[in-house]
Design a protein around this motif. Structure first.
Motif, PDB file in Angstrom:
ATOM      1  N   ALA A  83       0.786  -1.080   0.132  1.00 52.02           N
ATOM      2  CA  ALA A  83       0.044   0.244   0.174  1.00 52.02           C
ATOM      3  C   ALA A  83       0.946   1.613  -0.024  1.00 52.02           C
ATOM      4  CB  ALA A  83      -1.009   0.178   1.078  1.00 52.02           C
ATOM      5  N   ASN A  84       2.438   1.133   0.688  1.00 56.53           N
ATOM      6  CA  ASN A  84       3.132   2.947   0.403  1.00 56.53           C
ATOM      7  C   ASN A  84       4.368   1.683  -0.270  1.00 56.53           C
ATOM      8  OD1 ASN A  84       1.232   4.429   2.923  1.00 56.53           O
ATOM      9  ND2 ASN A  84       1.390   1.800   3.075  1.00 56.53           N
ATOM     10  N   THR A  85       4.177   1.496  -1.032  1.00 58.93           N
ATOM     11  CA  THR A  85       5.637   0.670  -1.514  1.00 58.93           C
ATOM     12  C   THR A  85       6.989   1.732  -1.591  1.00 58.93           C
ATOM     13  OG1 THR A  85       4.200  -1.162  -3.044  1.00 58.93           O
ATOM     14  CG2 THR A  85       6.315  -0.801  -3.714  1.00 58.93           C
ATOM     15  N   PHE A  86       6.501   2.750  -2.709  1.00 61.77           N
ATOM     16  CA  PHE A  86       7.528   3.681  -2.797  1.00 61.77           C
ATOM     17  C   PHE A  86       7.599   4.459  -1.446  1.00 61.77           C
ATOM     18  CE2 PHE A  86       5.088   3.613  -7.233  1.00 61.77           C
ATOM     19  CZ  PHE A  86       6.225   2.771  -7.950  1.00 61.77           C
ATOM     20  N   PHE A  87       6.519   5.239  -0.854  1.00 58.03           N
ATOM     21  CA  PHE A  87       7.475   5.216   0.322  1.00 58.03           C
ATOM     22  C   PHE A  87       8.889   4.647   1.174  1.00 58.03           C
ATOM     23  CE2 PHE A  87       6.789   5.833   5.052  1.00 58.03           C
ATOM     24  CZ  PHE A  87       7.342   7.118   5.419  1.00 58.03           C
ATOM     25  N   VAL A  88       7.665   3.331   1.001  1.00 58.43           N
ATOM     26  CA  VAL A  88       8.676   2.308   2.087  1.00 58.43           C
ATOM     27  C   VAL A  88       9.897   1.996   1.207  1.00 58.43           C
ATOM     28  CG1 VAL A  88       9.259  -0.086   2.652  1.00 58.43           C
ATOM     29  CG2 VAL A  88       6.706   0.991   3.279  1.00 58.43           C
ATOM     30  N   LEU A  89      10.367   1.835  -0.142  1.00 56.59           N
ATOM     31  CA  LEU A  89      11.348   1.775  -0.691  1.00 56.59           C
ATOM     32  C   LEU A  89      12.931   3.088   0.166  1.00 56.59           C
ATOM     33  CD1 LEU A  89      12.475   0.127  -2.587  1.00 56.59           C
ATOM     34  CD2 LEU A  89      11.469   0.635  -4.799  1.00 56.59           C
ATOM     35  N   HIS A  90      12.007   4.652  -0.423  1.00 50.62           N
ATOM     36  CA  HIS A  90      13.133   5.436  -0.326  1.00 50.62           C
ATOM     37  C   HIS A  90      12.911   5.443   1.318  1.00 50.62           C
ATOM     38  CE1 HIS A  90      11.238   6.604  -4.057  1.00 50.62           C
ATOM     39  NE2 HIS A  90      12.373   7.085  -4.288  1.00 50.62           N
ATOM     40  N   GLU A  91      12.226   5.554   2.083  1.00 51.36           N
ATOM     41  CA  GLU A  91      12.327   5.352   3.283  1.00 51.36           C
ATOM     42  C   GLU A  91      14.081   4.414   3.404  1.00 51.36           C
ATOM     43  OE1 GLU A  91      11.649   6.870   6.776  1.00 51.36           O
ATOM     44  OE2 GLU A  91      12.103   8.723   5.032  1.00 51.36           O
ATOM     45  N   LEU A  92      14.107   3.057   3.118  1.00 52.55           N
ATOM     46  CA  LEU A  92      14.880   2.212   3.570  1.00 52.55           C
ATOM     47  C   LEU A  92      16.072   2.816   2.513  1.00 52.55           C
ATOM     48  CD1 LEU A  92      12.462  -1.435   2.530  1.00 52.55           C
ATOM     49  CD2 LEU A  92      13.725  -0.668   4.013  1.00 52.55           C
ATOM     50  N   LEU A  93      15.931   3.219   1.530  1.00 50.83           N
ATOM     51  CA  LEU A  93      17.354   3.546   0.950  1.00 50.83           C
ATOM     52  C   LEU A  93      17.678   5.664   2.205  1.00 50.83           C
ATOM     53  CD1 LEU A  93      18.992   4.105  -1.434  1.00 50.83           C
ATOM     54  CD2 LEU A  93      17.995   5.448  -2.060  1.00 50.83           C
ATOM     55  N   ARG A  94      17.172   5.698   2.676  1.00 50.15           N
ATOM     56  CA  ARG A  94      17.156   6.906   3.408  1.00 50.15           C
ATOM     57  C   ARG A  94      18.241   6.314   4.115  1.00 50.15           C
ATOM     58  NH1 ARG A  94      16.100  10.372   7.253  1.00 50.15           N
ATOM     59  NH2 ARG A  94      14.272   8.191   7.732  1.00 50.15           N
ATOM     60  N   ILE A  95      17.527   5.502   4.799  1.00 55.80           N
ATOM     61  CA  ILE A  95      18.035   4.723   6.654  1.00 55.80           C
ATOM     62  C   ILE A  95      19.537   4.287   6.033  1.00 55.80           C
ATOM     63  CG2 ILE A  95      16.269   5.635   7.979  1.00 55.80           C
ATOM     64  CD1 ILE A  95      15.396   2.756   8.058  1.00 55.80           C
ATOM     65  N   GLN A  96      20.063   3.781   4.779  1.00 54.85           N
ATOM     66  CA  GLN A  96      20.975   2.579   3.882  1.00 54.85           C
ATOM     67  C   GLN A  96      20.024   1.466   4.897  1.00 54.85           C
ATOM     68  OE1 GLN A  96      24.433   4.567   5.897  1.00 54.85           O
ATOM     69  NE2 GLN A  96      24.347   6.513   4.008  1.00 54.85           N
ATOM     70  N   MET A  97      19.043   0.801   5.021  1.00 50.68           N
ATOM     71  CA  MET A  97      19.084  -0.520   4.850  1.00 50.68           C
ATOM     72  C   MET A  97      19.170  -1.556   3.534  1.00 50.68           C
ATOM     73  SD  MET A  97      16.406  -0.677   8.101  1.00 50.68           S
ATOM     74  CE  MET A  97      16.279  -2.216   8.074  1.00 50.68           C
ATOM     75  N   ILE A  98      19.032  -0.480   2.399  1.00 55.27           N
ATOM     76  CA  ILE A  98      19.698  -1.149   0.849  1.00 55.27           C
ATOM     77  C   ILE A  98      20.105  -0.080  -0.224  1.00 55.27           C
ATOM     78  CG2 ILE A  98      17.430  -1.819   0.376  1.00 55.27           C
ATOM     79  CD1 ILE A  98      16.416   0.478  -0.646  1.00 55.27           C
ATOM     80  N   SER A  99      20.456  -0.698  -0.872  1.00 55.76           N
ATOM     81  CA  SER A  99      22.036   0.377  -1.506  1.00 55.76           C
ATOM     82  C   SER A  99      21.290   0.916  -2.356  1.00 55.76           C
ATOM     83  CB  SER A  99      22.888  -1.120  -2.250  1.00 55.76           C
ATOM     84  OG  SER A  99      22.117  -1.706  -2.747  1.00 55.76           O
ATOM     85  N   PRO A 113       2.588  -5.427  -5.913  1.00 61.62           N
ATOM     86  CA  PRO A 113       2.899  -6.729  -5.322  1.00 61.62           C
ATOM     87  C   PRO A 113       4.299  -7.616  -5.500  1.00 61.62           C
ATOM     88  CG  PRO A 113       0.866  -6.449  -6.197  1.00 61.62           C
ATOM     89  CD  PRO A 113       1.625  -5.473  -6.897  1.00 61.62           C
ATOM     90  N   SER A 114       5.011  -7.429  -6.538  1.00 58.14           N
ATOM     91  CA  SER A 114       5.856  -7.848  -7.427  1.00 58.14           C
ATOM     92  C   SER A 114       7.106  -6.754  -6.467  1.00 58.14           C
ATOM     93  CB  SER A 114       6.547  -7.567  -8.667  1.00 58.14           C
ATOM     94  OG  SER A 114       5.137  -8.558  -8.904  1.00 58.14           O
ATOM     95  N   CYS A 115       7.157  -6.020  -6.286  1.00 57.04           N
ATOM     96  CA  CYS A 115       8.260  -5.095  -5.049  1.00 57.04           C
ATOM     97  C   CYS A 115       8.427  -5.386  -4.269  1.00 57.04           C
ATOM     98  CB  CYS A 115       7.797  -3.731  -6.261  1.00 57.04           C
ATOM     99  SG  CYS A 115       9.450  -2.404  -5.108  1.00 57.04           S
ATOM    100  N   SER A 116       6.743  -5.605  -3.714  1.00 52.37           N
ATOM    101  CA  SER A 116       6.639  -5.919  -2.315  1.00 52.37           C
ATOM    102  C   SER A 116       7.394  -7.140  -2.566  1.00 52.37           C
ATOM    103  CB  SER A 116       5.618  -5.581  -1.506  1.00 52.37           C
ATOM    104  OG  SER A 116       4.896  -4.645  -1.852  1.00 52.37           O
ATOM    105  N   VAL A 117       6.843  -7.922  -2.703  1.00 49.27           N
ATOM    106  CA  VAL A 117       7.660  -9.461  -2.984  1.00 49.27           C
ATOM    107  C   VAL A 117       9.219  -9.369  -3.161  1.00 49.27           C
ATOM    108  CG1 VAL A 117       7.542 -11.655  -3.737  1.00 49.27           C
ATOM    109  CG2 VAL A 117       5.945 -10.930  -3.148  1.00 49.27           C
ATOM    110  N   PHE A 118       9.645  -8.524  -3.603  1.00 52.43           N
ATOM    111  CA  PHE A 118      11.504  -8.376  -4.165  1.00 52.43           C
ATOM    112  C   PHE A 118      11.622  -8.229  -2.432  1.00 52.43           C
ATOM    113  CE2 PHE A 118      14.570  -5.705  -4.878  1.00 52.43           C
ATOM    114  CZ  PHE A 118      15.603  -7.177  -5.838  1.00 52.43           C
ATOM    115  N   ILE A 119      11.430  -7.135  -2.376  1.00 52.28           N
ATOM    116  CA  ILE A 119      11.882  -6.162  -1.225  1.00 52.28           C
ATOM    117  C   ILE A 119      11.571  -7.049   0.254  1.00 52.28           C
ATOM    118  CG2 ILE A 119      10.921  -4.637   0.888  1.00 52.28           C
ATOM    119  CD1 ILE A 119      10.386  -2.191  -0.960  1.00 52.28           C
ATOM    120  N   ILE A 120      11.126  -7.875   0.757  1.00 52.37           N
ATOM    121  CA  ILE A 120      10.868  -8.660   1.312  1.00 52.37           C
ATOM    122  C   ILE A 120      11.941  -9.371   1.585  1.00 52.37           C
ATOM    123  CG2 ILE A 120       9.578 -10.817   3.035  1.00 52.37           C
ATOM    124  CD1 ILE A 120       6.642  -9.321   1.926  1.00 52.37           C
TER     125      ILE A 120
END
Length: 333
Positions: A83-99, A113-120
């Motif tokens: 439900a918040n894919t891009f926000f979560v994705l950008h937060e993960l990048l901001r706090i350096q949890m993903i490259s 859905p595909s993006c969410s499963v990929f992140i998990i």
């Protein structure tokens, strides 16, 4: 008498048939809802089959508490990210949890859905610490307002200058290149390929192709406006949508018209519900992360955030009617 009895009998029959119809409809609705719910449950089970197998594999080799916790929370985590894919994705990048490479790989997935499963799956594969970090971030309940305030803390507080060669003849650009004023007397500007010849618009001299920058536009002295960002490749000649800010894929803006406030991109409008129109609109651009936020510069309240993968340098842009717009540096605190 017989006629009356026949009439009463007919009435009772009609009422009985109506009651039966209502009962049947309710029963069918309940059955339909149950079927939909079952379909959704089956779909979720199928979608999460891969991550569940990864978690089971982890649980076989580790007794860390995060794995049963992740197994239990998996549907909740999936639904929240979906439900918040891009926000979560950008937060993960901001706090350096993903490259950054992982960020863009997830970003380019075909759907949420595909993006969410990929992140998990990425976090499960990364191990206990990273997976716990994902759960902690979700528990923290970050939102886009917090994201804006965090970004403003480290953003470059700049004040772009206007490019007179891009100004429509009905715009007077001030000597310090900060203010654009609408005029009834067209200016004798020389012909220039950068100049808007139909829409009353002007762009900044500077462009942004990396980093995080924010600035403010004072909109208190104008009747209607569009303020935002555009690619330098946006067309300038003619009245087509390709030349109007917010009406093409090369521009993003916030617009005030007839006392209504809305954001526009590629002819798609999102109405904004505000109690009072801001006198100063802040624009915060995190180019590398693909975040563009519009906010009320007087109280730093978020108005709207766009998430996009920017592919060209972006310029500040102003569009006005009957008044003046002034570029200002963003506040330091």
């Amino acid at each position: 008498m017989a006629i009356i009895l026949i009439g009463v009998g007919a009435t009772i029959a009609v009422i009985a048939m109506a009651g039966l119809a209502i009962f049947t409809i309710k029963k069918n609705k309940k059955r339909k809802y149950s079927t939909v719910q079952q379909t959704e449950d089956i779909h979720l089970t199928n979608v999460l089959e891969g991550p569940r197998q990864l978690i089971k594999h982890r649980m076989c080799s580790s007794e860390a508490e995060v794995w049963p916790q992740m197994d239990t929370m998996l549907p909740e985590v999936y639904n929240l990210i979906c439900a918040n894919t891009f926000f979560v994705l950008h937060e993960l990048l901001r706090i350096q949890m993903i490259s950054l490479p992982v960020f863009w790989e997830a970003y380019e997935k075909i759907d949420n859905p595909s993006c969410s499963v990929f992140i998990i799956a990425h976090f499960i594969n990364d191990g206990e610490e990273k997976c716990q970090g994902l759960l902690n971030m979700i528990h923290a309940g970050q939102d886009m307002q917090t994201q804006l305030l965090n970004t403003l803390n480290y953003a470059d507080k700049c004040s772009p200058t206007l490019n007179p060669d891009s100004a429509h003849p009905d715009i007077i650009v001030s000597g310090d290149l900060k203010t654009a004023t609408w005029t009834r007397n067209p200016q004798p500007y020389c012909d220039h390929p950068d100049r808007f010849d139909y829409w009353i618009q002007v762009m900044s001299r500077e462009n942004f192709s990396s980093g995080c920058h924010c600035w403010v536009v004072n909109v208190a002295e104008v009747e209607s406006h569009r303020v935002g960002v555009v690619y330098g490749s946006m067309q300038r000649r003619g009245r087509a949508n390709a030349c109007l800010v917010g009406f093409n894929s090369l521009s993003w803006c916030i617009r005030k018209l007839n006392n209504n406030l809305a954001v526009w991109h590629d002819k798609q409008k999102t109405e904004l519900d505000v109690n009072k129109h801001p006198c100063r609109i802040g624009i915060c651009l995190n180019y590398d992360a693909g975040i563009l936020s519009f906010y009320n510069a007087d109280n730093k309240m978020l108005l709207h955030t766009y998430y996009a993968r920017f592919t060209e340098p972006l310029h500040a842009v102003l569009h006005m009617w009957n008044g003046s717009l002034t570029l200002e540096p963003a506040d330091d605190n």
